[in-house]
Design an enzyme around this catalytic site. Structure first.
Site, PDB file in Angstrom:
ATOM      1  CE  LYS A 115     -37.191   3.572  -2.858  1.00 24.07           C
ATOM      2  NZ  LYS A 115     -36.506   3.691  -4.125  1.00 24.07           N
ATOM      3  CD  GLU A 199     -39.693   0.273   3.759  1.00 24.12           C
ATOM      4  OE1 GLU A 199     -39.041   1.292   4.058  1.00 24.12           O
ATOM      5  OE2 GLU A 199     -40.609   0.277   2.919  1.00 24.12           O
ATOM      6  CG  HIS A 234     -43.067  -3.791  -7.314  1.00 24.01           C
ATOM      7  ND1 HIS A 234     -43.703  -3.854  -6.097  1.00 24.01           N
ATOM      8  CD2 HIS A 234     -42.340  -4.930  -7.417  1.00 24.01           C
ATOM      9  CE1 HIS A 234     -43.354  -4.970  -5.489  1.00 24.01           C
ATOM     10  NE2 HIS A 234     -42.542  -5.645  -6.260  1.00 24.01           N
ATOM     11  NE  ARG A 291     -39.982  10.919 -12.037  1.00 21.24           N
ATOM     12  CZ  ARG A 291     -41.081  10.184 -11.940  1.00 21.24           C
ATOM     13  NH1 ARG A 291     -42.224  10.667 -12.382  1.00 21.24           N
ATOM     14  NH2 ARG A 291     -41.052   8.985 -11.393  1.00 21.24           N
TER      15      ARG A 291
END
Length: 479
Positions: A115, A199, A234, A291
């Site tokens: 990330k 974040e 999630h 992908r």
């Protein structure tokens, strides 16, 4: 390209093989001992046993898969999703063995697999990002000071994470240290890497992703968006295309941003750029999946494309046969992931035998399926049985057809997410389009589902009694 090996199992293996066969390409399946009688094994032209049931003894054995490919003179390997699909080393080894990897180059997989590296790569393209740290952090005191500057609530994320693992929401400063420690230890256990970054937590986001496709000749297109906000733990359960909240202007902006992300890592093939959309319709880059996505069928239906065919074409070095201006959104598509999970018991996996397994059929109903009646559900893999997809000229038409298809999908022997799907598609928040990633938390509970099922049972009983009375009247009528 004459022969293609699919390094995967279940519905995605069959999905890839179906397109390969349509293109006149021979197919090779690999399988574990648990999948000896699986449909993907029977569907392929050739099939090879590669190991025992656990994935680390079969589907994750990259070297073994390459060895099989060489022995059978395979020209290309398609990784599907999951397993080795985002493993840069696997992609690199395939290329070193003069076999075509149907996916991006290993460099792009590496960049987007982290990330932090992904954020760094797209920074120069001025793509909006959620305020947060630019680099991995393990110093708790330093992290706390940064978190205070960003402002709570904040999100702690494992740099190497995915699938919701290694993520912690911290509502207030007092909880920060304990949550940071947990996130680091979770990240080490799940990924062998304790690096995390922090974040700003976007409180009521929608999860919008853009499908991109790139060839080796510098052409990159986007095939519009998918809305993936209905999630549990999630992870997505319901997806649709297009999203009900994007204006044409916002769609163009997000599409252009996604193309820039693809260019930032010299992308090749099919990829998905994920964004968070806040309540004010500001969007922020989240990550890129290098992908094919589980939810790709909804994009295929609204854009009239075969994404696997496009993947194969660009992997063969062809120029993309479509340009951005050729693409337009046509109709609406929905997808429900049918998992062997019990929605009344916290979505825990439900193992057992498929005593009854009958798929719904009909115009505009598509089932990407990997199972058949009488099979046992293996405990070793992701519990997804199939994907149920419906298409309509309008969103309402697609919803009504989905409810009919769920009703016609007959499964006995295990619990599935089908009743949860009915709950979502009948819910006012979903139907109105006024929902976000907290849908499950806000509206769903096992009690609510039980109540709904009891109401339906009562209604069915009343209809049956009414029908019985009508029948009796007819029987009593004199000849």
């Amino acid at each position: 390209m004459k022969k293609l090996l699919v390094a995967n199992r279940g519905e995605i293996a069959i999905r890839v093989m179906r397109t390969a066969k349509k293109m006149g390409i021979k197919t090779v399946a690999v399988y574990s001992t648990a999948d000896r009688n699986a449909p993907h094994v029977k569907y392929a032209d050739e099939a090879v046993l590669i190991g025992e049931a656990p994935s680390n003894k079969s589907y994750l054995l990259g070297d073994k898969i390459i060895e099989v490919a060489k022995k059978l003179n395979v020209d290309a390997i398609h990784p599907g999703y999951g397993f080795l699909s985002e493993n840069a080393e696997f992609a690199e080894k395939i290329a070193q063995n003069n076999i075509t990897f149907i996916g991006p180059k290993s460099k792009a997989i590496k960049i987007m697999g982290s990330k932090l590296a992904a954020k760094e790569a797209v920074k120069a393209y001025h793509i909006p990002m959620v305020p947060g740290t630019d680099e991995a952090i393990t110093n708790i005191a330093e992290a706390k000071s940064i978190a205070s500057k960003i402002g709570f609530p904040i999100l702690i994320k494992a740099s190497a994470g995915g699938g919701g693992k290694g993520m912690r929401i911290v509502e207030k400063e007092a909880d920060f240290e304990s949550q940071m420690e947990r996130a680091i230890s979770e990240a080490i256990n799940a990924f062998g890497d304790g690096a995390v970054f922090i974040e700003k937590y976007v409180a009521s986001p929608r999860h919008i992703e853009i499908q991109v496709m790139a060839d080796a000749h510098g052409n990159v297109i986007h095939l519009f968006e998918r809305e993936c906000s209905i999630q549990r733990r999630h992870q997505k359960v319901v997806e649709e295309a297009p999203s009900g909240v994007l204006t044409p202007e916002l769609r163009n902006k997000m599409g252009e941003a996604a193309i820039k992300v693809a260019k930032a890592c010299d992308y090749l093939g099919a990829g998905t750029v994920e964004f968070l959309l806040d309540e004010n319709h500001n969007f922020y880059f989240l990550e890129m999946n290098t992908r094919l996505q589980v939810e790709h069928p909804v994009t295929e239906l609204i854009s009239g494309t075969d994404l696997v065919e496009l993947q194969i074409r660009v992997a063969r070095g062809e120029v993309l046969p479509i340009k951005q201006e050729d693409l337009k959104i046509n109709g609406h598509a929905l997808e429900l992931r049918v998992y062997a999970e019990d929605p009344l018991n916290d979505f825990l996996p439900s193992v057992g035998r498929l005593d009854v397994y009958k798929l719904p059929v009909g115009k505009n109903i598509r089932v990407d399926n990997g199972f058949e009646e009488g099979m046992d559900i293996p405990i070793y893999y992701d519990p997804m049985l199939s994907k149920l997809i419906t298409y309509g000229k309008t969103r309402n038409e697609a919803i009504e057809l989905m409810l009919k298809a769920i009703n016609d999908y007959k499964i006995e022997g295990i619990k599935t997410t089908l009743p949860f799907g009915s709950f979502v598609f009948e819910h006012e928040a979903f139907r109105s389009g006024n929902f976000n990633t907290h849908f499950v938390k806000q509206y769903y509970s096992p009690e609510a589902l039980k109540e709904k099922q009891e109401e339906e049972a009562k209604m069915a009983a009343l209809i049956a009694v009414k029908q019985y009375i009508e029948d009796q009247k007819l029987l009593r009528l004199p000849n």
